[in-house]
Design a protein around this motif. Structure first.
Motif, short mmCIF file in Angstrom:
data_model
loop_
_atom_site.label_atom_id
_atom_site.label_comp_id
_atom_site.label_asym_id
_atom_site.label_seq_id
_atom_site.Cartn_x
_atom_site.Cartn_y
_atom_site.Cartn_z
N UNK A 203 -50.21 30.61 -55.21
CA UNK A 203 -50.97 29.74 -54.32
C UNK A 203 -52.35 30.33 -54.02
N UNK A 204 -52.40 31.63 -53.78
CA UNK A 204 -53.68 32.30 -53.55
C UNK A 204 -54.59 32.16 -54.76
N UNK A 205 -54.02 32.33 -55.94
CA UNK A 205 -54.82 32.21 -57.18
C UNK A 205 -55.34 30.79 -57.35
N UNK A 206 -54.50 29.82 -57.04
CA UNK A 206 -54.91 28.42 -57.14
C UNK A 206 -56.08 28.12 -56.19
N UNK A 207 -55.97 28.60 -54.95
CA UNK A 207 -57.02 28.35 -53.97
C UNK A 207 -58.30 29.10 -54.30
N UNK A 208 -58.16 30.32 -54.81
CA UNK A 208 -59.34 31.09 -55.22
C UNK A 208 -60.12 30.37 -56.31
N UNK A 209 -59.40 29.78 -57.24
CA UNK A 209 -60.06 29.09 -58.36
C UNK A 209 -60.78 27.83 -57.91
N UNK A 210 -60.42 27.30 -56.74
CA UNK A 210 -61.01 26.06 -56.25
C UNK A 210 -62.15 26.28 -55.25
N UNK A 211 -62.36 27.54 -54.85
CA UNK A 211 -63.42 27.82 -53.89
C UNK A 211 -64.79 27.56 -54.50
N UNK A 212 -65.77 27.12 -53.71
CA UNK A 212 -67.13 26.92 -54.23
C UNK A 212 -67.68 28.21 -54.83
N UNK A 213 -68.30 28.11 -55.98
CA UNK A 213 -68.91 29.28 -56.66
C UNK A 213 -67.90 30.39 -56.92
N UNK A 214 -66.66 30.00 -57.16
CA UNK A 214 -65.62 31.01 -57.38
C UNK A 214 -65.85 31.76 -58.68
N UNK A 215 -65.53 33.06 -58.65
CA UNK A 215 -65.64 33.90 -59.84
C UNK A 215 -64.33 33.83 -60.62
#
Length: 376
Positions: A203-215
């Motif tokens: 879930x954390x990985x999914x949300x990280x990938x969706x953040x604006x300007x995510x690395x």
């Protein structure tokens, strides 16, 4: 996150109502990250909802001088520009401040502050001797990482996940890194991960990938290898710091006899070859008031594990001899000790451990059993 930590420093020893979010005394990555991330999350909720007047202060449960020993914590925090000046340590707090503060315990639940504890997040079996108050809210579950429980709390109650994407990215990345390390990257052979660990990390990985300007996310195996390397990096530590880096101290019933058991990410035989090793061990024994110092080393090299152990007597020769005999005769587990014949460091006894699966967790109860029999 960094701004929160800077601002939280003003709560230290202040007259304002404060809830201390306290990690355990090992201050490993799980403990440190859980304290910082939960305090940050609750402070954000406080600002957004105004449901409480208290502020939240994350505290690392070690003296400030020992922060350098926590090499993997340093490594992870430095990636987010968090240095020791932004953090609060146990010895930063005055005694009267501790007595009038409330507490949230993370990654442990047995504490001298238990009676003033409002909430607990822990992944250990509940200890009936914990003496927690009746109003204390418990989140105790046998998962691989306490960070999994913090992630669950954050994700279910986060008010505006996208409000500050940089802070949110830091929050999620810290939790994810900790879960990956604690579960040994979800290794089947380590058998530490539970379905909830998998679920929260994904879930954390999914949300990280969706953040604006995510690395792009660091692949789990690369992340795990980097964290393990950081934890094992002792290149900057002095001999005295090495002795304190991974330390267990056993005491008898009235605390009149202490046995210090430092663990090294190197062999004992390598440690005692250091030019200042003898002076460091003598000073360490005096500082910790240890009658016996039992050194335990482990070296992992090219996929091969080696272990060794050394016993050095300072005040209790007879007890030290009994411990040595017990370790030699132990069958559960059998340590398979092989004596180093030509090792005369501080008149100690040194052995190679033939059973590389035997760890300090196996040695501790053997030593403790004899220590408890020591006359008070």
């Amino acid at each position: 996150m960094l701004n929160f930590l800077k601002q939280s420093r003003r709560f230290v020893n202040s007259a304002e109502p404060v809830c201390i979010v306290l990690g355990n005394e090992s201050c490993d990555l799980d403990s440190a990250v859980c304290a910082v991330t939960l305090a940050y999350h609750y402070q954000q909720q406080k600002v957004a909802s105004s449901h409480t007047t208290r502020n939240f202060l994350p505290v690392l449960n070690i003296p400030r001088r020992d922060y350098a020993l926590k090499t993997e914590v340093n490594y992870v925090f430095q990636q987010h520009a968090i240095s020791d000046e932004h953090l609060t340590f146990r010895d930063d707090l005055q005694e009267d401040y501790l007595t009038r503060s409330e507490f949230i315990l993370v990654d442990h639940h047995v504490s001298p502050f238990a009676t003033r504890c409002l909430e607990v997040f822990d992944h250990r079996t509940f200890d009936e001797k914990a003496q927690l108050s009746n109003v204390c809210k418990l989140h105790i579950e046998l998962v691989g990482s306490c960070a999994t429980l913090i992630a669950e709390e954050v994700l279910k109650s986060m008010l505006t996940p996208e409000a500050k994407d940089t802070d949110t990215e830091t929050l999620f990345t810290l939790l994810r890194s900790t879960i990956v390390l604690d579960t040994v990257n979800f290794s089947e052979s380590a058998n530490r991960a539970t379905p909830k660990d998998f679920e929260m990390c994904a879930k954390l990985e999914e949300l990280l990938s969706k953040l604006p300007n995510s690395k792009p996310l660091t692949e789990r195996t690369k992340l795990f290898d980097a964290l393990v390397a950081a934890r094992a990096d002792i290149s900057s530590l002095t001999s005295m710091q090495l002795l304190r880096k991974d330390l267990k101290i056993l005491s008898n019933g009235d605390d009149s006899v202490n046995i210090a058991i430092p663990g090294f990410p190197m062999l004992v035989q390598q440690f005692i070859e250091k030019p200042d090793a003898a002076n460091a061990v003598k000073a360490f024994a005096e500082e910790t008031n240890s009658a016996i110092v039992t050194l335990m080393g482990m070296l992992v090299e090219n996929g091969t594990v080696q272990r060794d152990i050394g016993l050095i007597d300072f005040k209790c020769k007879e007890l030290c001899q009994l411990i040595e005999k017990k370790l030699l005769q132990s069958t559960e587990p059998a340590l398979c000790l092989q004596h180093y014949e030509n090792c005369h460091f501080l008149n100690g006894s040194f052995y190679k451990m033939g059973n590389i699966k035997a760890t300090r967790k196996h040695v501790l109860p053997l030593v403790k059993q004899l220590l408890d029999q020591t006359p008070k």
